[in-house]
Design an enzyme around this catalytic site. Structure first.
Site, PDB file in Angstrom:
ATOM      1  N   VAL A  81       1.906 -97.645  -7.756  1.00 20.70           N
ATOM      2  CA  VAL A  81       1.980 -96.958  -8.938  1.00 20.70           C
ATOM      3  C   VAL A  81       0.519 -97.315  -9.866  1.00 20.70           C
ATOM      4  O   VAL A  81      -0.023 -96.291 -10.258  1.00 20.70           O
ATOM      5  CB  VAL A  81       3.151 -96.926  -9.649  1.00 20.70           C
ATOM      6  CG1 VAL A  81       3.015 -96.015 -10.783  1.00 20.70           C
ATOM      7  CG2 VAL A  81       4.578 -96.314  -8.931  1.00 20.70           C
ATOM      8  N   LYS A  93      -4.219-110.600  -5.199  1.00 24.13           N
ATOM      9  CA  LYS A  93      -4.264-108.952  -5.593  1.00 24.13           C
ATOM     10  C   LYS A  93      -5.500-108.645  -6.251  1.00 24.13           C
ATOM     11  O   LYS A  93      -6.198-107.903  -5.887  1.00 24.13           O
ATOM     12  CB  LYS A  93      -2.893-108.538  -6.127  1.00 24.13           C
ATOM     13  CG  LYS A  93      -2.591-107.178  -5.650  1.00 24.13           C
ATOM     14  CD  LYS A  93      -1.525-106.514  -6.242  1.00 24.13           C
ATOM     15  CE  LYS A  93      -0.218-106.609  -5.227  1.00 24.13           C
ATOM     16  NZ  LYS A  93       0.845-105.875  -5.562  1.00 24.13           N
ATOM     17  N   GLU A 110       6.184 -90.995 -13.353  1.00 29.30           N
ATOM     18  CA  GLU A 110       5.336 -90.936 -11.948  1.00 29.30           C
ATOM     19  C   GLU A 110       5.823 -90.050 -11.059  1.00 29.30           C
ATOM     20  O   GLU A 110       7.334 -90.208 -10.925  1.00 29.30           O
ATOM     21  CB  GLU A 110       4.511 -92.102 -11.698  1.00 29.30           C
ATOM     22  CG  GLU A 110       5.641 -93.300 -11.362  1.00 29.30           C
ATOM     23  CD  GLU A 110       6.115 -93.180  -9.995  1.00 29.30           C
ATOM     24  OE1 GLU A 110       5.726 -92.404  -9.014  1.00 29.30           O
ATOM     25  OE2 GLU A 110       7.062 -93.958  -9.595  1.00 29.30           O
ATOM     26  N   PHE A 111       5.458 -89.186 -10.385  1.00 26.52           N
ATOM     27  CA  PHE A 111       6.255 -88.328  -9.160  1.00 26.52           C
ATOM     28  C   PHE A 111       5.038 -88.653  -8.202  1.00 26.52           C
ATOM     29  O   PHE A 111       4.757 -87.542  -7.538  1.00 26.52           O
ATOM     30  CB  PHE A 111       6.270 -86.860  -9.875  1.00 26.52           C
ATOM     31  CG  PHE A 111       6.980 -86.790 -10.893  1.00 26.52           C
ATOM     32  CD1 PHE A 111       8.767 -86.823 -10.771  1.00 26.52           C
ATOM     33  CD2 PHE A 111       6.595 -86.611 -12.450  1.00 26.52           C
ATOM     34  CE1 PHE A 111       9.152 -86.761 -11.852  1.00 26.52           C
ATOM     35  CE2 PHE A 111       7.279 -86.383 -13.269  1.00 26.52           C
ATOM     36  CZ  PHE A 111       8.838 -86.688 -13.210  1.00 26.52           C
ATOM     37  N   ASN A 121      14.349 -87.324  -8.725  1.00 20.61           N
ATOM     38  CA  ASN A 121      14.531 -88.278  -7.309  1.00 20.61           C
ATOM     39  C   ASN A 121      15.873 -88.027  -6.750  1.00 20.61           C
ATOM     40  O   ASN A 121      16.322 -87.959  -5.415  1.00 20.61           O
ATOM     41  CB  ASN A 121      14.060 -89.623  -7.599  1.00 20.61           C
ATOM     42  CG  ASN A 121      12.728 -90.038  -7.612  1.00 20.61           C
ATOM     43  OD1 ASN A 121      12.059 -89.097  -7.159  1.00 20.61           O
ATOM     44  ND2 ASN A 121      12.308 -91.112  -7.493  1.00 20.61           N
ATOM     45  N   GLY A 180      16.165 -86.697   9.456  1.00 14.94           N
ATOM     46  CA  GLY A 180      15.680 -88.154   9.851  1.00 14.94           C
ATOM     47  C   GLY A 180      16.824 -89.094  10.129  1.00 14.94           C
ATOM     48  O   GLY A 180      17.912 -88.816  10.085  1.00 14.94           O
ATOM     49  N   CYS A 218      11.947 -96.073  -4.194  1.00  9.14           N
ATOM     50  CA  CYS A 218      12.189 -95.291  -5.208  1.00  9.14           C
ATOM     51  C   CYS A 218      13.504 -94.654  -5.005  1.00  9.14           C
ATOM     52  O   CYS A 218      14.669 -94.944  -5.974  1.00  9.14           O
ATOM     53  CB  CYS A 218      11.173 -94.431  -5.668  1.00  9.14           C
ATOM     54  SG  CYS A 218       9.801 -95.218  -6.464  1.00  9.14           S
ATOM     55  N   LYS A 262       8.525 -94.410   5.687  1.00  5.48           N
ATOM     56  CA  LYS A 262       8.111 -93.147   6.269  1.00  5.48           C
ATOM     57  C   LYS A 262       6.451 -93.315   6.745  1.00  5.48           C
ATOM     58  O   LYS A 262       5.952 -94.437   6.612  1.00  5.48           O
ATOM     59  CB  LYS A 262       7.922 -92.013   4.990  1.00  5.48           C
ATOM     60  CG  LYS A 262       6.995 -92.307   3.919  1.00  5.48           C
ATOM     61  CD  LYS A 262       7.064 -91.328   2.849  1.00  5.48           C
ATOM     62  CE  LYS A 262       5.825 -91.535   1.723  1.00  5.48           C
ATOM     63  NZ  LYS A 262       5.716 -90.529   0.706  1.00  5.48           N
TER      64      LYS A 262
END
Ligand code: UDX
Ligand code: UDX
Length: 451
Positions: free
Chosen positions: A12, A36, A147-148, A204, A249, A256, A318
């Site tokens: 994010v 990082k 956030e989306f 969500n 699936g 999330c 995914k």
């Protein structure tokens, strides 16, 4: 153009920082993880996210984007600070706010007067007040701006959002945060902080509900001899339903949905409301994973009444991400191993470097720190699941091939070649990626989801 600080360089934070820099703002992105930041300062990113490496490079070149270890060294220059640190799930299902509180405590004395702190992390309803209390600064306002961003299309989602949600009790602060997005054409929902936080959880949880529902309909289709693909087509044309988020699936996962739905159940409980519907959505998802694992075991039993090998294709939750958090594929692979299947798995994001590092970690100390290795991989190895870099080798002598992530490359494999190397031709297509007629023509026992 504003001077921004983004705290947390994860999926994010890094997307937010790179996109804000691209919109023309001066952004410094910080993280407590030295490795990082060191990678980012050398032009490399440690996650798989389409277009992100290029956008980060563009931001660094333009001078709009830079990276530092720890926010303390730079946060005093920021007009607006974005909190993008994790809010993991605690044992009781609630969201763990300790990272947010730690980050806010460390920056509180350093912020300049009039600065705005924005909660981008998904935080329980009422967290804006927690951040305000932690800051304990009357001259700083806290705004919720959830956030989306879907992993795999996070940059697209940032630049082309369905809506921008801003929660603040102060109109001036809301306008200042909204103006950061002035180049983006999207409906703006301005509301109070609690409503903004609830919008995130409700969105969500609604999507998770849609998926549990469609997976249940897929199971029903199998029971009554219907085909889920046609059922979805017939449903999706109804504009009140739509086609989005209707693909069945092996269950839904990721960093999330599972934690946010659990957290919403907990938030409701604390508010005195028993959210039975959402509890059902969660248990339906768990049962669906069991259902899929059992279906694969049943196929393996047909192929081999004795010991059986299952080749798992796809480990990420995914496609188009390297994220393994709460991946249905991992859970199902573990269930198969528990059922004494020999499980060998392949995922396109597992590199020789990751495999080498994983072997090192496991050789040194099973319980030792895994460093940059995702803990899910250690769990797999501990359960006896083997990982391979070659999808064809994974299928060799297998009794069933189970496709559990929708990576596009799985469509284009030479299944005749795979069939020839298998102990028996059987495919469980957990993402309905393949044409069943083609597989059947090649002599496969084929099973998809809901067809
Ligand atoms: C996280 C949350 O999981 C999500 O709920 C929220 O909406 C946004 O933040 P994500 O970006 O996927 O999402 O998390 P992750 O990839 O784990 O990145 C968080 C980063 O914050 C890590 O790089 C971590 O090192 C860093 N961090 C953590 C800090 O910089 N400071 C801290 O105090 C804690
Ligand atoms: C989600 C939200 O969509 C996003 O707005 C933000 O809040 C972060 O969390 P993400 O977790 O990246 O994004 O993935 P998403 O695309 O929403 O998929 C979540 C899970 O649902 C995955 O396991 C995915 O495979 C599954 N899914 C999604 C389906 O099974 N079928 C679908 O049609 C869509």
């Amino acid at each position: 153009m504003a001077s921004l600080s983004v705290i947390g360089a994860g999926y994010v934070g890094l997307t937010t920082a790179a996109c804000m820099a691209d919109l023309g703002h001066k952004v410094v992105c910080s993280d407590i993880d030295r490795d990082k930041i060191s990678l980012l300062n050398h032009g490399q990113i440690s996650i798989v996210e389409e277009g992100l490496a290029e956008l980060v490079a563009k931001g660094r070149e333009s001078g709009n984007l830079s990276f530092v270890v720890g926010a303390e060294s730079e946060v005093d220059r920021a007009e607006i600070v974005f909190l993008c640190v994790p809010t993991p799930q605690r044992i009781d299902g609630s969201a763990d706010m300790s990272y947010i509180v730690a980050a806010v405590s460390s920056i509180a004395p350093l912020l300049k007067p009039g600065c705005i702190v924005v909660n981008k992390s998904t935080v329980p309803v009422g967290s804006t007040t927690v951040v305000e209390a932690t800051l304990s600064r009357g001259d700083i306002l806290v705004v919720s701006n959830p956030e989306f961003l879907r992993e795999g299309s996070a940059i697209y989602d940032f630049m082309h959002p369905d809506r921008i949600v801003i929660g603040s009790d102060d109109q001036g602060a809301a306008i200042r945060v909204a103006s950061l997005y002035s180049k983006i054409n999207a409906p703006l929902v301005t509301t109070d902080p609690s409503s903004a936080e609830t919008i995130k959880y409700a969105s969500n949880a609604f999507l998770a509900t849609k998926l549990s529902f469609v997976n249940a309909i897929a199971n029903l289709c199998e029971a009554v001899g219907a085909d889920i693909r046609d059922v979805i087509l017939g449903m999706g044309y109804d504009r009140r339903i739509g086609f989005e988020f209707l693909k069945p699936g092996p269950g839904w996962g990721g960093s999330c949905f599972p934690k946010d739905t659990q957290a919403l159940v907990k938030i409701a409980e604390e508010g005195g409301y028993d959210f039975k519907l959402l509890k059902g959505v969660l248990s339906a998802n768990n049962e669906h994973r069991d259902f899929v694992a059992k279906a694969i075991c049943d196929m393996a039993r047909v192929s081999s009444p004795g010991p059986a090998k299952v080749a798992v294709l796809g480990l990420t939750f995914k496609a188009n991400t390297d994220d393994l958090r709460e991946s249905p594929s991992i859970e199902i692979a573990l269930k198969l191993a528990k059922e004494n299947k020999k499980v060998v798995a392949y995922d396109p994001t597992i590199t020789p470097k990751i495999l080498g590092r994983l072997n090192q970690v496991v050789d040194q100390d099973m319980n030792g720190p895994a460093g940059s290795i995702q803990p899910e991989l250690v769990r797999l190895i501990e359960a006896g699941v083997e990982l391979s870099l070659d999808p064809y080798a994974v299928c060799d002598r297998a009794h069933v091939v189970a496709i559990l992530t929708e990576w596009d490359e799985f469509r284009w494999y030479d299944y005749d070649k795979i069939g020839k190397s298998m102990a028996s031709r059987a495919i469980f297509d957990g993402r309905n990626l393949l044409e069943s007629a083609n597989l059947k023509r090649l002599g496969f026992n084929y099973r998809g989801i809901g067809r």
